[in-house]
Design an enzyme around this catalytic site. Sequence first.
Site, PDB file in Angstrom:
ATOM      1  N   LYS A 141      -0.967  -9.474   3.129  1.00 52.22           N
ATOM      2  CA  LYS A 141      -0.231  -8.924   4.275  1.00 52.22           C
ATOM      3  C   LYS A 141      -1.118  -7.941   5.012  1.00 52.22           C
ATOM      4  O   LYS A 141      -1.793  -7.129   4.379  1.00 52.22           O
ATOM      5  CB  LYS A 141       1.050  -8.231   3.793  1.00 52.22           C
TER       6      LYS A 141
ATOM      7  N   GLU B 141      -1.352  -5.403   8.747  1.00 56.55           N
ATOM      8  CA  GLU B 141      -0.579  -4.785   9.816  1.00 56.55           C
ATOM      9  C   GLU B 141      -1.246  -5.042  11.161  1.00 56.55           C
ATOM     10  O   GLU B 141      -2.471  -5.015  11.252  1.00 56.55           O
ATOM     11  CB  GLU B 141      -0.474  -3.265   9.583  1.00 56.55           C
TER      12      GLU B 141
ATOM     13  N   ASP C 112       0.843  -1.204   0.000  1.00 55.67           N
ATOM     14  CA  ASP C 112       0.000   0.000   0.000  1.00 55.67           C
ATOM     15  C   ASP C 112       0.878   1.254   0.000  1.00 55.67           C
ATOM     16  O   ASP C 112       0.362   2.380  -0.059  1.00 55.67           O
ATOM     17  CB  ASP C 112      -1.020  -0.015   1.145  1.00 55.67           C
ATOM     18  N   SER C 113       2.199   1.065  -0.013  1.00 56.19           N
ATOM     19  CA  SER C 113       3.117   2.185  -0.257  1.00 56.19           C
ATOM     20  C   SER C 113       2.800   2.811  -1.618  1.00 56.19           C
ATOM     21  O   SER C 113       3.236   3.928  -1.896  1.00 56.19           O
ATOM     22  CB  SER C 113       4.575   1.713  -0.218  1.00 56.19           C
TER      23      SER C 113
ATOM     24  N   GLU D  49       9.144  -3.892  10.576  1.00 56.61           N
ATOM     25  CA  GLU D  49       9.589  -2.590  10.023  1.00 56.61           C
ATOM     26  C   GLU D  49      10.120  -1.672  11.122  1.00 56.61           C
ATOM     27  O   GLU D  49       9.444  -1.464  12.141  1.00 56.61           O
ATOM     28  CB  GLU D  49       8.410  -1.912   9.279  1.00 56.61           C
TER      29      GLU D  49
ATOM     30  N   ASP E 203      -0.877  -6.261  -0.207  1.00 53.47           N
ATOM     31  CA  ASP E 203      -1.269  -5.626   1.053  1.00 53.47           C
ATOM     32  C   ASP E 203      -2.775  -5.532   1.203  1.00 53.47           C
ATOM     33  O   ASP E 203      -3.487  -5.195   0.244  1.00 53.47           O
ATOM     34  CB  ASP E 203      -0.710  -4.199   1.098  1.00 53.47           C
TER      35      ASP E 203
HETATM   36  O1  KIV Z   1       3.517  -1.079   1.608  1.00 49.47           O
HETATM   37  C1  KIV Z   1       4.700  -1.421   1.567  1.00 49.47           C
HETATM   38  O2  KIV Z   1       5.430  -1.188   0.606  1.00 49.47           O
HETATM   39  C2  KIV Z   1       5.238  -2.119   2.723  1.00 49.47           C
HETATM   40  C3  KIV Z   1       6.728  -2.146   2.831  1.00 49.47           C
HETATM   41  C4  KIV Z   1       7.169  -0.966   3.597  1.00 49.47           C
HETATM   42  C5  KIV Z   1       7.206  -3.398   3.404  1.00 49.47           C
HETATM   43  O3  KIV Z   1       4.523  -2.574   3.549  1.00 49.47           O
END
Ligand code: KIV
Length: 276
Positions: free
Chosen positions: A124, A126, A56-57, A193, A95
């Site tokens: 993934k 959080e 989600d970056s 992280e 994500d």
């Molecule tokens: O969203 C992302 O790119 C991430 C990385 C910082 C691992 O979660």
Amino acid sequence: MYKQLQQRDMAEAPVNVSSLRAMKDRGEPIACLTAYDASFAQLVDRAGADIVLVGDSLGMVIQGHDTTVPVTVQDIIYHSRAVRRGLGRAFLMADMPFMSYTTPVHALDNAVRLMQEGAAMMVKLEGGASQVGIVEHLAQHDIPVCAHLGLRPQSVHKIGGFKVQGRGQAQAEQMLEDAVALEQAGADILLLECVPNELGQAVRHAVTVPVIGIGAGPDVDGQILVLYDMLGITQGRLPRFVRNFMTNNASPLEALQAYVLAVKDRSYPAPEHCFS
Ligand code: KIV
């Protein structure tokens, strides 16, 4: 018999959860990167990355937001489908965006979308121990899960900035407990992280699943960076753990190959990329 049609002629077997676990067991570092489109995914795959994350970056590096909070499930699906078309060997993780996993049922609905519509192989999310019920529910439905601990960018407004986590003893012990609880709940990978090296190492030893670090020091099972950061595309102040691999490399492919090599021979991260 069960090999996917398009993989039958591949020289190298595609990465999967078992091969990732085997890499941890034999001490081979796992090289991971983010990607958001098919062209870069193809290069990252060709460079030998083991895992590609549609993070989600993308909210920050693609869409230009200040945080990852505005990213939607549909955004991740769109980019994940594109990335999947560029991949051959690498394992695709996607994500789960902010507020897309508020209850076990909600999480399962969105994880299924990421896998069916986005072609992701793992999701993934959080969170610490508070996500144990969610991870358990996904695992019970055979959804591969990566649990993201330490600095959790989706909580940036609650934390009060992008800060190193787990520095005090109580916080470190809590993170260690969370890591074990998430593994027991069925997480297949942990991502850590922005934590001190010592905590990265402690988490790696406390669990049997691979621990991938970003700013978590050298003593974890693998490393991940945001593609645009390590290619020197992202402008402005970058986190301490970022190394620009375009320096001394003539092309993006060479830079990506240099990154994979540096992760594999453990020359990245160096002390200047780490937190104490
Ligand atoms: O969203 C992302 O790119 C991430 C990385 C910082 C691992 O979660």
